[in-house]
Design an enzyme around this catalytic site. Structure first.
Site, PDB file in Angstrom:
ATOM      1  N   ASP A  21       0.838  -1.191   0.000  1.00 25.30           N
ATOM      2  CA  ASP A  21       0.000   0.000   0.000  1.00 25.30           C
ATOM      3  C   ASP A  21       0.885   1.257   0.000  1.00 25.30           C
ATOM      4  OD1 ASP A  21      -2.917   0.797   0.464  1.00 25.30           O
ATOM      5  OD2 ASP A  21      -1.935   1.911   2.071  1.00 25.30           O
ATOM      6  N   GLU A  34       2.029  -0.200  -4.766  1.00 27.48           N
ATOM      7  CA  GLU A  34       1.155   0.886  -5.204  1.00 27.48           C
ATOM      8  C   GLU A  34       1.970   2.174  -5.118  1.00 27.48           C
ATOM      9  OE1 GLU A  34      -3.027   3.094  -4.015  1.00 27.48           O
ATOM     10  OE2 GLU A  34      -1.767   2.233  -2.472  1.00 27.48           O
TER      11      GLU A  34
END
Ligand code: NOJ
Ligand code: CA
Length: 511
Positions: free
Chosen positions: A199, A254
């Protein structure tokens, strides 16, 4: 750098994103869970994907649907128990499916014991595990767009959060934090997970000067612009750790910066991320020029750096691509041909294989403070309501046309979107050109995107007509339609034209 002679598994794979809350419900409480997912692994194997990435399943107060973790080593009771992860790994591996978990390094929940300690007093040993200041700067948070600093009444300082105030940012400049988070990765690697989706991987290193950023004044949020050299050092540390385990464990990050040039940096010299998400197609409208430029840029910049591209059209943070394309199923199906034939690893978001649109969410049914509920709606498994979600009403409404788009209905219909995805995945799996071949653009009308993929003697041409009218696409030689996005002409000789919003995979005519 040399290309490995046997490519790592993830270069040849299609990865399927499971949003566990909305995939399948095992215990009838209206929220998807791990037993529900395990019960549907045959479906995923039959679909023909190679690996699953699960959005977070850890213990969480769910202020941000699990991206606010209060215990990294426990499964939230909503999703099941730790033993269910072990069972998922065994059952998935038994079917040849690999499993990636979501690793959320930038922040924890404000209820995580680390933060509870950190905020308890200024001289707590964990004070420095988070980012505390006497004065805020002008940084802006995502989800709401307010200040990235929240005042803590108890200890009379501000703490930093790039997302919700319930998601305080960890201080990765403190070696104890690095060690603790490495411990989290080891915990899951030792249980047998095949890798992680990281993330906001670009957010972990912070500007040590905490300088105001003029882009925040213009409304930008830090989560889209933070880009510090120290993040690269940290990613190299994560990579070394993961590479220490057998089995080619993978890190896909990401990097939510809208610049391919910047994203390439996160592959390092082959010593940071194995792959980084490429966000431009997630915003792109249905437009040949936009896609052409984006693909050319990825080919030029990642090709040169020998970094392996990724392709993704939908995820749990964005509107589904069918909805972005004006609700057109025809376009969504043509886009599937594009997604699954570019050079790189494609990510399929659960439900796109059904051609789902975003659910209509009203103020009464809204859950996410970031307004992202539409693409998070439950999957319709059966035709009859409640579509396989027996028990409590699911946590979000179903997407439109749930009966007709259910798995049950589409399995029964030869030309369904589900059957198209299955065939595309099978074709890709059987073709070295599509999995690993070179990508070369071919001349075409501006509203048509066409390219050639080749590996050794295996050759394909892919052409996509973005226009609402037919276009000629003359080709020298004899070609056969391997698959058409609209099911028109599979197996037939290619006649040199594309129907409106049609995509084709062509192969040299046999015999
Ligand atoms: C990106 C995730 O995909 C999103 O859902 C989440 O809100 C933020 N990161 C914060 O973790
Ligand atoms: Ca459940």
């Amino acid at each position: 750098m040399h290309e490995p002679s046997v490519p790592p598994w993830w270069r040849e794979s299609v990865i399927y994103q499971v949003y566990p809350r909305s995939f399948a419900d095992g215990n009838g409480d209206g929220i998807g869970d791990l037993p529900g997912l395990i019960g549907r692994l045959d479906y995923l194997q039959g679909l023909g994907v190679d690996a699953l990435w699960l959005s977070p399943i850890y213990r969480s107060p769910m202020a941000d649907a699990g991206y606010d973790i209060s215990d990294h080593r426990a499964v939230d009771p909503l999703f099941g128990r730790l033993e269910d992860v072990d069972r998922l790994l065994a059952e998935a591996h038994g079917r040849g499916l690999r499993v990636l978990l979501d690793f959320v390094p930038n922040h924890t929940s404000d209820r995580h014991p680390w933060f509870v300690e950190s905020r308890s007093s200024r001289d707590n040993p964990k004070r420095d595990w988070y980012l505390w200041r006497d004065q805020p700067n002008n940084w802006r948070a995502a989800i709401g767009g307010g200040s990235a600093w929240t005042w803590d009444e108890g200890s009379q300082q501000y703490y930093l959060h790039f997302f919700l105030p319930q998601q305080p940012d960890l201080n990765w400049h403190n070696p104890q934090v690095v060690a603790a988070m490495h411990g989290v990765l080891r915990f899951w690697l030792e249980r047998g997970v095949d890798g992680f989706r990281i993330d906001v991987a670009h957010c972990i290193g912070k500007d040590p000067r905490f300088a105001d950023d003029p882009r925040c004044l213009a409304g930008e949020v830090m989560a889209h612009i933070n880009d510090q050299p120290y993040s690269h050092e940290l990613l190299r540390g994560l990579r070394r750790l993961v590479d220490g385990y057998p089995g080619e464990r993978v890190l896909v990050g990401e990097v939510n910066i809208r610049s391919t040039e910047r994203i390439v940096e996160y592959y390092g010299a082959g010593d940071e991320l194995h792959m980084a998400f490429n966000f431009l197609p997630l915003d792109a409208p249905w437009d040949a020029v936009t896609f052409r430029l984006c693909i050319r840029e990825v080919e030029a910049l990642l090709g040169a750096a020998r970094s392996w591209p990724t392709w993704v059209l939908s995820n749990h943070d964005s509107s589904r691509h069918r909805s972005r394309y004006g609700g057109s199923l025809r376009r969504a199906r043509a886009a599937a041909v594009l997604l699954l034939t570019l050079r790189g690893t494609p990510f399929v978001y659960q439900g796109e294989e059904l051609g789902l649109e975003d659910a209509q969410v009203t103020p009464q049914t809204r859950v996410d403070p970031g307004g992202r509920d539409g693409s998070r709606a439950p999957l319709p498994w059966l035709r009859e309501p409640p579509h396989g979600w027996n028990g409590a009403r699911p946590w979000l409404p179903f997407p439109p046309d749930a009966a007709a788009l259910s798995v049950e209905a589409q399995e029964a219909s030869e030309h369904s979107t589900l059957r198209l995805y299955r065939r595309l995945l099978a074709i890709r799996r059987a073709s070295p050109a599509l999995r690993l071949g070179d990508w070369q653009e071919l001349p075409s009308h501006p509203e048509v995107l066409a390219y050639r993929r080749q590996r050794g003697g295996d050759l394909r041409i892919v052409c996509i007509n973005f226009a609402g009218r037919p276009h000629a696409f003359p080709l020298a030689g004899a070609w056969q339609v391997e698959i058409a996005s609209d099911g028109q002409g599979d197996g037939a000789s290619f006649g040199g034209a594309l129907a409106a919003e049609q995509a084709l995979i062509l192969k040299p005519r046999e015999g």
